[in-house]
Design an enzyme around this catalytic site. Structure first.
Site, short mmCIF file in Angstrom:
data_model
loop_
_atom_site.label_atom_id
_atom_site.label_comp_id
_atom_site.label_asym_id
_atom_site.label_seq_id
_atom_site.Cartn_x
_atom_site.Cartn_y
_atom_site.Cartn_z
N GLY A 82 0.78 -1.23 0.00
CA GLY A 82 0.00 0.00 0.00
C GLY A 82 0.81 1.27 0.00
O GLY A 82 0.29 2.34 0.37
N VAL A 100 6.88 0.03 10.02
CA VAL A 100 6.30 -1.16 10.64
C VAL A 100 6.55 -2.42 9.81
O VAL A 100 6.52 -3.53 10.34
CB VAL A 100 4.79 -0.98 10.86
CG1 VAL A 100 4.02 -1.00 9.55
CG2 VAL A 100 4.23 -2.03 11.81
N GLU A 136 9.03 -4.14 8.39
CA GLU A 136 10.02 -5.16 8.72
C GLU A 136 9.97 -5.57 10.18
O GLU A 136 10.07 -6.75 10.51
CB GLU A 136 11.42 -4.64 8.36
CG GLU A 136 11.64 -4.51 6.87
CD GLU A 136 13.08 -4.24 6.50
OE1 GLU A 136 13.85 -5.21 6.35
OE2 GLU A 136 13.44 -3.06 6.36
#
Length: 758
Positions: A487, A714, A716
């Site tokens: 996204g 966020v 990884e």
């Protein structure tokens, strides 16, 4: 770029659907594998069948007579230019030890030949008829055995690289003999990325001597760099277009097929396509780096960590790839989670006759933080201290300094994560409940993690974006964006929409194309939201300011009197005379003779940590060794969610991937034959949907100074803490110390059997 309360946001923080979701669900989107071009040829690579050998002869006589074969490539008729598939910027200091067709093959999966044919079937048939003869060379699979240097995989020897990092003097603390010393050896496996889309690429030559490469990649400028080098072309003769991607998780960060595809297309002056099947994607692309960690942690009786010494043996496989870089990356993350005054880290990188290790989601963090967190649980157990309380005594605080001299940790909220997660999970009650008897044993575990937000403090960290307001008021945001299915494009639109107060459907943000996209170092190092997002925000703010200045000229008022809201602009003295953005943009062009366009190069000024903690409950069947994960609470310090649905989805997927590393996934190379026993999904076991536990996600959104609207990464970190938390839960259930991952039923039963024997 100060964060503001989520309640004030119109677009940021909302769960807006991914922009191409409907096209993917309906099959309307074209992936690279779906593309068919006029006159396109198909290439099939031929892999080595031995793990280590010097090629004596390659017999292509039978393959050449297969109808449809156009050309067969081997070392004898191809470039011998050396390269490193991990290089992502010009001038990078990297070991260049790869060739398209090496003289010495170093693993089963190395390329010995390639068939280019008119059809995929012809290429595959011919490839199966090629016979190679080898002088067999010694093999080493075990990275610890490789340390002896007895097997020379490259002239650089084994190990081929070592590095150290430290703060304080851990050796002196250990020498004093004060405190409790807790030692562990933890082993993490080589794993496959398991993206739904296999590796694929298309290269197309044109009449001007240029090549266009269509690649579902993570870094178009890296692809251009290496393709240009291997083909001996200037950069302006190579165009890379990032195509829709069916998953990567780091597996498509490095260059795998693009050099072959481009070389064949240039030689034959026709489009060429290469598409791997699943087996090839497993054995002949990249893996997560197998790592063996030795840890000594010194703790006081009260539970304060006094010192820690860590040695990691890093298995980079057959070629260097990112072997040096990942050693530094592993070190960096170990110093940014706990307040440890005296700490020493040493990494030793070795070659083995196995698949090349490369980028994988978390880039070394899942390995080193799993090793560290298992050891810390053992320290808490030895001290008879609750693992949550033990960590709370030692975790970093907001804006702590990086003890190795890097950028400070930013608004690090890991303590908040632990407190909120422990309460939601019901940790205290579950940890202190009496042990169950019988076949099924239950246990709980937890683990903390940190990860980066870009390269600032280590490598170049900047990006450029151009933003334009078109004559109808719609927006074009042009940057080197790479959406991996997570996204990215939609999130960038949300940021721009928030700044300009304009609906997302009036914003276009195409993905990277080296002919038209400004330079950016791509989707890596968890930099996209924190760095690219800040770039988009600054570009939108500059465009907004320009729009207001030019609108003030049209409205004949001061800039302070211009108001923008919901795609409308007006002079606050005349609220009845509102114009749409489009009307004003067209008028500005006509009257002011100005294009509403801004180009911004953004240099990241910080590299804060993202932080997370996972809590896990498991049940272990002591009759079979089967582990059932019952419950997961995942708490993440992300500053601010740009798209809440995307964030939760990333965390759900990250948990699935980390569970695989904990209990099921392993390529498992045979030490004698060099064959990967997990070379297909029938033997390489993923955690499937029916096996997934409920994952309760909690977000800590306290803002980050330089992130867009306070956001940080966020993608990884989502996969990092779950592995250790799960292993810690298994060890709690069984009162064991299982440290060789994955913790499979076989390993559990072997431990239980040995316990009964003793």
């Amino acid at each position: 770029m100060d964060a503001k309360p989520a309640r004030d946001f119109k677009y940021v923080g909302r769960s807006i659907p991914i922009e191409d979701g409907a096209a993917k669900a309906s099959g309307r989107i074209k992936y690279t594998g779906d593309m068919v071009l006029d006159g396109m040829l198909y290439a099939q690579l031929v892999f080595s069948e031995v793990p280590h050998g010097r090629i004596k002869n390659i017999d292509i006589s039978e393959a050449m007579v297969v109808p449809g074969v156009v050309k067969i490539y081997t070392r004898d008729n191809a470039t011998k230019t050396k390269f490193n598939s991990q290089m992502w910027f010009a001038g990078q200091n990297a070991i260049e030890d790869q060739e398209l067709f090496p003289e010495v093959v170093r693993y089963i999966g190395d390329t010995v030949a390639a068939v280019v044919a008119e059809s995929k079937e012809a290429a595959k048939t011919a490839a199966g008829l090629i016979k190679a003869e080898y002088d067999i060379l010694p093999v080493v699979i075990d990275p610890e055995a490789a340390l002896s240097g007895h097997v020379a995989i490259h002239d650089s020897g084994n190990p081929f690289f070592t590095m150290e990092a430290s703060c304080g003097d851990a050796e002196a603390v250990l020498a004093k003999g004060e405190g409790l010393v807790v030692e562990d050896r933890v082993e993490t496996p080589k794993i496959h990325h398991a993206a739904m889309e296999n590796h694929v690429c298309i290269a197309v030559p044109d009449h001007r001597g240029r090549l266009t490469v269509y690649s579902p990649c993570q870094i178009v400028y890296s692809v251009r760099l290496i393709v240009a080098k291997v083909l001996g072309l200037p950069y302006h003769k190579v165009r890379i277009i990032k195509t829709p991607i069916g998953g990567s998780f780091g597996g498509k960060q490095e260059i795998i097929l693009e050099t072959y595809c481009a070389y064949f297309a240039k030689e034959l002056n026709r489009p060429v396509k290469i598409e791997f099947d699943r087996s090839a994607s497993i054995v002949a692309t990249r893996t997560r780096t197998k790592t063996i960690g030795y840890v000594k942690t010194v703790v006081s009786p009260e539970g304060k960590i006094m010192a820690r010494d860590m040695k990691h043996i890093v298995d980079t496989g057959a070629y260097a790839s990112n072997g040096r870089v990942i050693c530094y990356a592993m070190a960096k993350k170990l110093f940014r989670l706990y307040r440890i005054p005296d700490q020493h880290y040493r990494a030793i990188a070795v070659h083995t006759n196995t698949a090349i290790a490369g980028a994988a989601r978390g880039y070394g963090s899942p390995q080193v933080q799993t090793i560290a967190e298992i050891n810390l649980d053992n320290a808490a157990r030895r001290l008879k201290i609750d693992p949550v309380e033990f960590r709370l005594k030692n975790l970093v605080h907001p804006y702590d300094a990086d003890p190795t001299g890097g950028p400070n940790l930013g608004n690090a909220r890991i303590i908040d994560c632990v407190l909120k997660g422990a309460e939601a999970f019901g940790w205290s009650a579950k940890w202190n409940q009496p042990k169950r008897t019988g076949r099924w044993q239950t246990g709980v575990g937890m683990a903390c993690a940190t990860h980066v937000n870009g390269y600032y403090g280590a490598y170049q960290e900047f990006g450029t974006m151009t933003i334009r307001m078109l004559e109808d008021g719609s927006i074009m945001l042009n940057g080197g964006l790479h959406d991996l299915g997570n996204g990215t494009v939609t999130a960038m639109k949300q940021i721009v929409a928030e700044v300009l107060d304009i609906p997302l459907d009036l914003i276009e943000a195409p993905e990277a194309d080296t002919d038209v996209s400004p330079y950016d170092i791509g989707c890596q190092a968890s930099r996209v939201i924190h760095v690219c997002g800040a770039n988009a925000m600054q570009a939108a703010e500059e465009l907004r300011s320009m729009f207001i200045r030019e609108a003030a000229k049209v409205l004949q008022c001061s800039v302070e009197e211009v108001l923008l809201e919901d795609g409308l602009v007006w002079d606050n003295r005349e609220p009845g005379k509102k114009m749409s953005y489009g009307q004003m943009a067209a008028t500005i062009q006509q009257k002011n003779q100005v294009e509403l366009i801004r180009t911004i190069t953004y240099q990241s000024p910080a590299n804060p940590g993202s932080y997370a903690v996972n809590f896990v409950e498991v049940a272990v069947d002591t009759y079979t060794g089967f582990v059932k994960v019952l419950d997961v609470v995942a708490v993440h310090d992300i500053g601010q969610a740009i798209n809440r649905g995307f964030v939760e989805g990333q965390i759900q997927g990250g948990v699935q991937m980390g569970l695989g590393m904990a209990i099921t996934e392993d390529l498992a190379y045979d030490n004698k034959s060099g064959v990967a026993r997990g070379s297909s999904f029938s033997k390489y076991h993923l955690v499937n949907a029916p096996d997934m536990p409920p994952v309760r996600v909690i977000l800590v959104e306290e803002g980050e100074d330089y992130g867009p609207y306070g956001a940080k990464s966020v993608g990884e970190i989502a996969t990092i803490p779950i592995t250790a938390a799960t292993v810690n839960a298994i060890n709690h259930a069984l009162d064991a110390n299982l440290t060789i991952l994955p913790v499979t039923p076989e390993k559990i039963m072997a431990m239980l059997s040995e316990r009964q024997t003793n």
